[in-house]
Design a protein around this motif. Structure first.
Motif, mmCIF file in Angstrom:
data_model
loop_
_atom_site.group_PDB
_atom_site.id
_atom_site.type_symbol
_atom_site.label_atom_id
_atom_site.label_comp_id
_atom_site.label_asym_id
_atom_site.label_seq_id
_atom_site.Cartn_x
_atom_site.Cartn_y
_atom_site.Cartn_z
ATOM 1 N N ASP A 72 0.824 -1.215 0.000
ATOM 2 C CA ASP A 72 0.000 0.000 0.000
ATOM 3 C C ASP A 72 0.855 1.260 0.000
ATOM 4 O OD1 ASP A 72 -2.241 -1.589 0.022
ATOM 5 O OD2 ASP A 72 -2.508 -1.494 2.200
ATOM 6 N N THR A 73 1.975 1.230 0.718
ATOM 7 C CA THR A 73 2.872 2.392 0.734
ATOM 8 C C THR A 73 3.485 2.608 -0.642
ATOM 9 O OG1 THR A 73 3.417 2.030 3.069
ATOM 10 C CG2 THR A 73 4.941 3.383 1.788
ATOM 11 N N VAL A 74 3.913 1.536 -1.284
ATOM 12 C CA VAL A 74 4.488 1.641 -2.630
ATOM 13 C C VAL A 74 3.462 2.215 -3.608
ATOM 14 C CG1 VAL A 74 5.395 0.328 -4.583
ATOM 15 C CG2 VAL A 74 6.152 -0.205 -2.267
ATOM 16 N N LYS A 75 2.223 1.730 -3.536
ATOM 17 C CA LYS A 75 1.175 2.233 -4.421
ATOM 18 C C LYS A 75 0.923 3.713 -4.189
ATOM 19 C CE LYS A 75 -2.421 -0.011 -5.632
ATOM 20 N NZ LYS A 75 -3.696 -0.748 -5.698
ATOM 21 N N SER A 76 0.927 4.108 -2.917
ATOM 22 C CA SER A 76 0.671 5.506 -2.575
ATOM 23 C C SER A 76 1.755 6.425 -3.129
ATOM 24 C CB SER A 76 0.582 5.658 -1.053
ATOM 25 O OG SER A 76 0.421 7.014 -0.693
ATOM 26 N N VAL A 77 3.013 6.033 -2.951
ATOM 27 C CA VAL A 77 4.124 6.846 -3.453
ATOM 28 C C VAL A 77 4.139 6.865 -4.974
ATOM 29 C CG1 VAL A 77 6.638 7.058 -3.533
ATOM 30 C CG2 VAL A 77 5.522 6.433 -1.388
ATOM 31 N N LEU A 78 3.934 5.703 -5.568
ATOM 32 C CA LEU A 78 3.996 5.586 -7.023
ATOM 33 C C LEU A 78 2.845 6.325 -7.709
ATOM 34 C CD1 LEU A 78 5.871 4.221 -9.067
ATOM 35 C CD2 LEU A 78 4.334 2.248 -9.065
ATOM 36 N N SER A 79 1.699 6.381 -7.031
ATOM 37 C CA SER A 79 0.535 7.040 -7.637
ATOM 38 C C SER A 79 0.751 8.529 -7.844
ATOM 39 C CB SER A 79 -0.705 6.811 -6.767
ATOM 40 O OG SER A 79 -0.528 7.409 -5.495
ATOM 41 N N GLU A 80 1.669 9.118 -7.082
ATOM 42 C CA GLU A 80 1.928 10.548 -7.204
ATOM 43 C C GLU A 80 2.733 10.879 -8.460
ATOM 44 O OE1 GLU A 80 3.790 11.892 -3.650
ATOM 45 O OE2 GLU A 80 2.117 11.325 -2.350
ATOM 46 N N VAL A 81 3.526 9.923 -8.938
ATOM 47 C CA VAL A 81 4.366 10.181 -10.111
ATOM 48 C C VAL A 81 3.945 9.364 -11.328
ATOM 49 C CG1 VAL A 81 6.373 10.894 -8.769
ATOM 50 C CG2 VAL A 81 6.037 8.474 -9.261
ATOM 51 N N ALA A 82 3.347 8.205 -11.071
ATOM 52 C CA ALA A 82 2.919 7.342 -12.181
ATOM 53 C C ALA A 82 1.640 6.617 -11.780
ATOM 54 C CB ALA A 82 4.020 6.349 -12.543
ATOM 55 N N PRO A 83 0.518 7.311 -11.780
ATOM 56 C CA PRO A 83 -0.745 6.699 -11.322
ATOM 57 C C PRO A 83 -1.157 5.484 -12.141
ATOM 58 C CG PRO A 83 -1.112 8.831 -12.395
ATOM 59 C CD PRO A 83 0.351 8.708 -12.173
ATOM 60 N N GLY A 84 -0.875 5.508 -13.433
ATOM 61 C CA GLY A 84 -1.228 4.359 -14.267
ATOM 62 C C GLY A 84 -0.466 3.122 -13.869
ATOM 63 N N LEU A 85 0.809 3.295 -13.527
ATOM 64 C CA LEU A 85 1.641 2.176 -13.091
ATOM 65 C C LEU A 85 1.212 1.684 -11.715
ATOM 66 C CD1 LEU A 85 4.036 0.682 -14.383
ATOM 67 C CD2 LEU A 85 5.560 2.137 -13.041
ATOM 68 N N ALA A 86 0.879 2.625 -10.834
ATOM 69 C CA ALA A 86 0.446 2.260 -9.483
ATOM 70 C C ALA A 86 -0.833 1.442 -9.513
ATOM 71 C CB ALA A 86 0.245 3.515 -8.641
ATOM 72 N N ALA A 87 -1.689 1.733 -10.486
ATOM 73 C CA ALA A 87 -2.962 1.009 -10.586
ATOM 74 C C ALA A 87 -2.759 -0.456 -10.932
ATOM 75 C CB ALA A 87 -3.850 1.682 -11.631
ATOM 76 N N GLN A 88 -1.619 -0.782 -11.508
ATOM 77 C CA GLN A 88 -1.358 -2.172 -11.893
ATOM 78 C C GLN A 88 -0.811 -3.014 -10.740
ATOM 79 O OE1 GLN A 88 0.486 -2.801 -15.776
ATOM 80 N NE2 GLN A 88 0.298 -0.606 -16.213
ATOM 81 N N ILE A 89 -0.427 -2.354 -9.655
ATOM 82 C CA ILE A 89 0.053 -3.095 -8.484
ATOM 83 C C ILE A 89 -1.144 -3.680 -7.743
ATOM 84 C CG2 ILE A 89 1.230 -2.896 -6.246
ATOM 85 C CD1 ILE A 89 2.954 -0.719 -7.411
ATOM 86 N N PRO A 90 -1.129 -4.952 -7.411
ATOM 87 C CA PRO A 90 -2.273 -5.559 -6.711
ATOM 88 C C PRO A 90 -2.462 -4.975 -5.321
ATOM 89 C CG PRO A 90 -0.402 -7.058 -6.750
ATOM 90 C CD PRO A 90 -0.043 -5.905 -7.644
ATOM 91 N N ASP A 91 -3.668 -5.140 -4.777
ATOM 92 C CA ASP A 91 -3.932 -4.662 -3.420
ATOM 93 C C ASP A 91 -3.037 -5.382 -2.421
ATOM 94 O OD1 ASP A 91 -5.891 -2.968 -4.350
ATOM 95 O OD2 ASP A 91 -7.492 -4.447 -4.091
ATOM 96 N N GLY A 92 -2.763 -4.711 -1.298
ATOM 97 C CA GLY A 92 -1.827 -5.236 -0.309
ATOM 98 C C GLY A 92 -2.156 -6.617 0.213
ATOM 99 N N GLU A 93 -3.459 -6.869 0.470
ATOM 100 C CA GLU A 93 -3.828 -8.162 1.052
ATOM 101 C C GLU A 93 -3.641 -9.321 0.082
ATOM 102 O OE1 GLU A 93 -7.626 -6.012 -0.263
ATOM 103 O OE2 GLU A 93 -5.828 -5.547 0.911
ATOM 104 N N GLN A 94 -3.445 -9.000 -1.200
ATOM 105 C CA GLN A 94 -3.250 -10.054 -2.199
ATOM 106 C C GLN A 94 -1.781 -10.474 -2.333
ATOM 107 O OE1 GLN A 94 -4.947 -8.808 -5.929
ATOM 108 N NE2 GLN A 94 -6.927 -8.275 -5.020
ATOM 109 N N VAL A 95 -0.888 -9.741 -1.675
ATOM 110 C CA VAL A 95 0.548 -10.012 -1.800
ATOM 111 C C VAL A 95 1.097 -10.487 -0.469
ATOM 112 C CG1 VAL A 95 2.795 -9.090 -2.448
ATOM 113 C CG2 VAL A 95 0.730 -8.191 -3.543
ATOM 114 N N GLN A 96 1.635 -11.691 -0.437
ATOM 115 C CA GLN A 96 2.230 -12.250 0.769
ATOM 116 C C GLN A 96 3.509 -12.998 0.411
ATOM 117 O OE1 GLN A 96 -1.057 -14.648 2.262
ATOM 118 N NE2 GLN A 96 -1.554 -13.091 3.778
ATOM 119 N N VAL A 97 4.409 -13.039 1.374
ATOM 120 C CA VAL A 97 5.669 -13.749 1.172
ATOM 121 C C VAL A 97 5.647 -14.998 2.042
ATOM 122 C CG1 VAL A 97 8.169 -13.673 1.428
ATOM 123 C CG2 VAL A 97 6.929 -11.632 0.663
#
Length: 231
Positions: free
Chosen positions: A126-151
């Motif tokens: 979510d932090t990455v999406k938030s930062v990325l949305s300020e400079v590249a919103p189209g790219l940020a939209a392609q990042i999946p939601d936080g709960e969908q990503v786990q290690v």
């Protein structure tokens, strides 16, 4: 005279061996308590996170999970990974990591029915999406939601190996304690000079214990130094 000498030699061997078994068993009990105690386990396991190399390794894995197979996100990796690394180095992530370690402890001690250890990185995403949305919103939209990503840190097969190792360790400690008691009784029963035998037993126990704990300290230092590579 020959009988006394024979008894002294046999008693000495029995007492030295019993002292060694006692030291080994004591070390095994200490290790088991450190593994089974959640606070000690968490403290030990989270210390490597302060190492920048470990933070980098975690950031690289988390970035790979965020990017997945998306070709556009792969191109943006040099921009995404530094953001992830900053989040990994933050105090909030320390809390997330500690919770993952505590979950790992619950799994390893059979307090949880889960068969894998998961590191929840939803806040990182979510932090990455938030930062990325300020400079590249189209790219940020392609990042999946936080709960969908786990290690996934450890899966069932590796957990089973770890648990079997812990179980074997417990059985070994019990065997060492039984051997210690038997040898100690035999040694004192046949010893012609029991006060001397007691001194021999005490000195051997102290020496072996010091050597074992020195070896443990050295092993811990080596493991900490190799943590970045292992991660």
């Amino acid at each position: 005279m020959a009988v006394i000498r024979f008894r002294r030699v046999v008693a000495g061997i029995c007492l030295v061996l019993s002292a060694i078994l006692l030291a080994l068993a004591g070390t095994g009990v200490w290790l088991e308590r450190n593994i089974l105690n959640p606070d000690e386990f968490t403290k030990t396991a989270t210390q490597p996170l302060q190492n920048p190399d470990v933070q980098l390794a975690i950031a690289e894995e988390a970035t790979s999970q965020i990017i997945g197979t998306n070709a556009k996100l792969r191109i943006a990796r040099p921009f995404i990974q530094p953001i992830v690394q900053q989040v990994v180095a933050s105090e909030p992530f320390q809390t997330v990591f500690e919770e993952a370690v505590r979950n790992a402890h619950r799994v390893l001690t059979a307090e949880s029915k889960s068969r894998e250890i998961i590191l929840n990185i939803s806040d990182v995403v979510d932090t990455v999406k938030s930062v990325l949305s300020e400079v590249a919103p189209g790219l940020a939209a392609q990042i999946p939601d936080g709960e969908q990503v786990q290690v996934t840190v450890l899966e069932q097969t590796r957990l089973d190996v770890i648990w079997q190792t812990i179980d074997i360790g417990r059985n070994v400690v019990v065997g060492l304690l039984i051997g210690f008691v038997v040898l100690l009784i035999v040694g004192f029963l046949i010893a012609p000079y029991r006060w001397r035998s007691l001194g021999l037993f005490g000195a051997t126990t102290a020496i072996v214990t010091i050597i074992l704990f020195a070896a443990l300290a050295l092993g811990r230092a080596i493991a900490a130094a190799q943590a970045p590579t292992a991660t």
